[in-house]
Design a protein around this motif. Sequence first.
Motif, PDB file in Angstrom:
ATOM      1  N   HIS A  78       0.992  12.702 -12.043  1.00  0.00           N
ATOM      2  CA  HIS A  78       2.345  11.999 -11.705  1.00  0.00           C
ATOM      3  C   HIS A  78       2.971  10.726 -10.761  1.00  0.00           C
ATOM      4  N   ASP A  79       3.001  11.660  -9.302  1.00  0.00           N
ATOM      5  CA  ASP A  79       3.276  10.855  -8.561  1.00  0.00           C
ATOM      6  C   ASP A  79       2.161   9.506  -8.011  1.00  0.00           C
ATOM      7  N   THR A  80       1.006   9.709  -8.098  1.00  0.00           N
ATOM      8  CA  THR A  80       0.296   8.266  -7.937  1.00  0.00           C
ATOM      9  C   THR A  80       0.268   7.637  -9.659  1.00  0.00           C
ATOM     10  N   LEU A  81       0.603   7.734 -10.749  1.00  0.00           N
ATOM     11  CA  LEU A  81       0.572   6.744 -11.195  1.00  0.00           C
ATOM     12  C   LEU A  81       2.021   5.995 -10.938  1.00  0.00           C
ATOM     13  N   PHE A  82       2.605   6.901 -10.615  1.00  0.00           N
ATOM     14  CA  PHE A  82       4.418   6.092 -10.518  1.00  0.00           C
ATOM     15  C   PHE A  82       3.973   5.169  -9.645  1.00  0.00           C
ATOM     16  N   LEU A  83       3.603   5.204  -7.901  1.00  0.00           N
ATOM     17  CA  LEU A  83       3.088   4.562  -7.295  1.00  0.00           C
ATOM     18  C   LEU A  83       2.264   3.320  -7.735  1.00  0.00           C
ATOM     19  N   ALA A  84       1.178   3.202  -8.502  1.00  0.00           N
ATOM     20  CA  ALA A  84       0.220   2.734  -9.013  1.00  0.00           C
ATOM     21  C   ALA A  84       0.734   1.766  -9.685  1.00  0.00           C
ATOM     22  N   GLN A  85       2.222   2.180 -10.271  1.00  0.00           N
ATOM     23  CA  GLN A  85       2.789   1.220 -11.517  1.00  0.00           C
ATOM     24  C   GLN A  85       3.803   0.261  -9.848  1.00  0.00           C
ATOM     25  N   ARG A 112      -2.387  -1.937  -3.442  1.00  0.00           N
ATOM     26  CA  ARG A 112      -3.386  -0.410  -3.472  1.00  0.00           C
ATOM     27  C   ARG A 112      -2.558   1.292  -3.362  1.00  0.00           C
ATOM     28  N   VAL A 113      -2.964   2.279  -4.140  1.00  0.00           N
ATOM     29  CA  VAL A 113      -2.400   3.449  -3.650  1.00  0.00           C
ATOM     30  C   VAL A 113      -3.596   4.433  -3.110  1.00  0.00           C
ATOM     31  N   TYR A 114      -4.027   5.505  -1.962  1.00  0.00           N
ATOM     32  CA  TYR A 114      -4.655   6.161  -1.441  1.00  0.00           C
ATOM     33  C   TYR A 114      -4.233   7.599  -2.073  1.00  0.00           C
ATOM     34  N   GLY A 115      -4.564   8.582  -2.843  1.00  0.00           N
ATOM     35  CA  GLY A 115      -4.569   9.410  -2.956  1.00  0.00           C
ATOM     36  C   GLY A 115      -5.552  10.567  -2.281  1.00  0.00           C
ATOM     37  N   PHE A 116      -4.590  11.936  -2.240  1.00  0.00           N
ATOM     38  CA  PHE A 116      -5.860  12.773  -1.438  1.00  0.00           C
ATOM     39  C   PHE A 116      -5.616  14.736  -2.596  1.00  0.00           C
ATOM     40  N   ASP A 117      -6.659  15.057  -2.530  1.00  0.00           N
ATOM     41  CA  ASP A 117      -6.184  16.384  -2.983  1.00  0.00           C
ATOM     42  C   ASP A 117      -7.642  16.939  -2.329  1.00  0.00           C
ATOM     43  N   CYS A 160       0.732  -0.581  -0.119  1.00  0.00           N
ATOM     44  CA  CYS A 160      -0.217   0.039   0.198  1.00  0.00           C
ATOM     45  C   CYS A 160       1.140   1.396   0.097  1.00  0.00           C
ATOM     46  N   ALA A 161       0.050   2.034  -0.598  1.00  0.00           N
ATOM     47  CA  ALA A 161       1.022   3.818  -0.718  1.00  0.00           C
ATOM     48  C   ALA A 161      -0.238   4.303  -0.682  1.00  0.00           C
ATOM     49  N   VAL A 162       0.475   5.552  -0.146  1.00  0.00           N
ATOM     50  CA  VAL A 162      -0.402   7.136  -0.221  1.00  0.00           C
ATOM     51  C   VAL A 162       0.194   8.270  -1.339  1.00  0.00           C
ATOM     52  N   ASP A 163      -0.334   8.645  -1.771  1.00  0.00           N
ATOM     53  CA  ASP A 163       0.201   9.999  -2.444  1.00  0.00           C
ATOM     54  C   ASP A 163      -0.748  11.388  -2.001  1.00  0.00           C
ATOM     55  N   ALA A 164      -0.187  12.257  -0.526  1.00  0.00           N
ATOM     56  CA  ALA A 164      -0.565  12.457   0.151  1.00  0.00           C
ATOM     57  C   ALA A 164      -1.100  14.538  -0.943  1.00  0.00           C
ATOM     58  N   THR A 165      -0.724  14.601  -2.142  1.00  0.00           N
ATOM     59  CA  THR A 165      -0.837  15.656  -3.146  1.00  0.00           C
ATOM     60  C   THR A 165      -0.984  15.143  -4.436  1.00  0.00           C
ATOM     61  N   VAL A 166      -2.016  14.404  -4.732  1.00  0.00           N
ATOM     62  CA  VAL A 166      -2.171  13.370  -6.292  1.00  0.00           C
ATOM     63  C   VAL A 166      -1.732  15.029  -7.288  1.00  0.00           C
ATOM     64  N   GLY A 167      -1.761  16.025  -7.087  1.00  0.00           N
ATOM     65  CA  GLY A 167      -1.869  17.601  -8.168  1.00  0.00           C
ATOM     66  C   GLY A 167      -2.418  16.777  -9.131  1.00  0.00           C
ATOM     67  N   ASN A 168      -1.316  16.341 -10.574  1.00  0.00           N
ATOM     68  CA  ASN A 168      -1.297  15.548 -11.852  1.00  0.00           C
ATOM     69  C   ASN A 168      -2.137  14.390 -12.222  1.00  0.00           C
ATOM     70  N   ALA A 181      -8.008  14.614 -13.311  1.00  0.00           N
ATOM     71  CA  ALA A 181      -6.910  14.405 -13.757  1.00  0.00           C
ATOM     72  C   ALA A 181      -5.844  13.650 -13.652  1.00  0.00           C
ATOM     73  N   THR A 182      -5.569  13.210 -12.499  1.00  0.00           N
ATOM     74  CA  THR A 182      -5.800  11.469 -11.232  1.00  0.00           C
ATOM     75  C   THR A 182      -5.765  10.628 -12.842  1.00  0.00           C
ATOM     76  N   GLN A 183      -6.925  10.630 -11.993  1.00  0.00           N
ATOM     77  CA  GLN A 183      -8.536   9.732 -12.999  1.00  0.00           C
ATOM     78  C   GLN A 183      -8.170   9.568 -13.988  1.00  0.00           C
ATOM     79  N   ASN A 184      -8.141  10.745 -15.223  1.00  0.00           N
ATOM     80  CA  ASN A 184      -7.727  10.376 -16.407  1.00  0.00           C
ATOM     81  C   ASN A 184      -6.412   9.460 -16.522  1.00  0.00           C
ATOM     82  N   CYS A 185      -5.141  10.165 -15.928  1.00  0.00           N
ATOM     83  CA  CYS A 185      -3.617   9.664 -16.132  1.00  0.00           C
ATOM     84  C   CYS A 185      -3.574   8.143 -15.703  1.00  0.00           C
ATOM     85  N   CYS A 186      -4.273   8.069 -14.581  1.00  0.00           N
ATOM     86  CA  CYS A 186      -4.027   6.043 -14.006  1.00  0.00           C
ATOM     87  C   CYS A 186      -5.049   5.913 -14.642  1.00  0.00           C
ATOM     88  N   GLY A 187      -6.584   5.769 -15.435  1.00  0.00           N
ATOM     89  CA  GLY A 187      -7.433   4.631 -16.127  1.00  0.00           C
ATOM     90  C   GLY A 187      -6.252   4.700 -17.155  1.00  0.00           C
TER      91      GLY A 187
END
Length: 197
Positions: free
Chosen positions: A41-48, A55-60, A31-39, A68-74
């Motif tokens: 990029h870090d969420t995608l990196f963690l998910a990969q 599992r990755v949890y992201g906050f913003d 499990c990892a957490v992106d505390a500030t998902v922004g656009n 933007a993060t939903q689109n990026c990861c999707g």
Amino acid sequence: MERYFDVLRLAHDAVGRVLRDLAEARGDGLCAVDATVGNGHDTLFLAQAVGPRGRVYGFDVQERAIKATQNCCGEAGVGDRVTLLHAGHERMAELLPDDVTAAAVMFNLGYLPGADKSVVTQPATTTVALDAALSLLAPGGVISIMAYTAHPGGSEETEAVRHWCAGLNHPLFKAMEYGMANCPEAKRLFLVGRFHG
């Protein structure tokens, strides 16, 4: 040569190595957490990095960042391993499931690139989020904090992060700071590792 002096790349390298080491030691499903998902990029990196069973949890706080993060990861095919929360990172302890133990937590402070620059992370809420991240960090896990000094309030937030890191219990936690010595307004990377217990 420039890439060797990029603290964003350094953050990904460090977090990626920690996740690989923990996956080898404990198996997949991290499990990892992106505390500030922004656009995203870090969420995608963690998910990969956490793999199909992770599992990755992201906050913003900004809906634009969540979308933007939903689109990026999707688009990258990893959206099914990401849970996004439209909330400030200071609510991390409140909103994450009780059984979450994070192998990595990433913070990218400041404002959302391309959006309203007056909406920025704040020292008071950031330190609350850092405390929460520390409490859920797995042994061997890492927190990365990218801090910026160039925008209004950025220097104060960076100093608050530095002060928070300096107060951590050593040797249970080790905290490092990286940045350009000859460019004080450049971004700073803080890495915090949990080494025992």
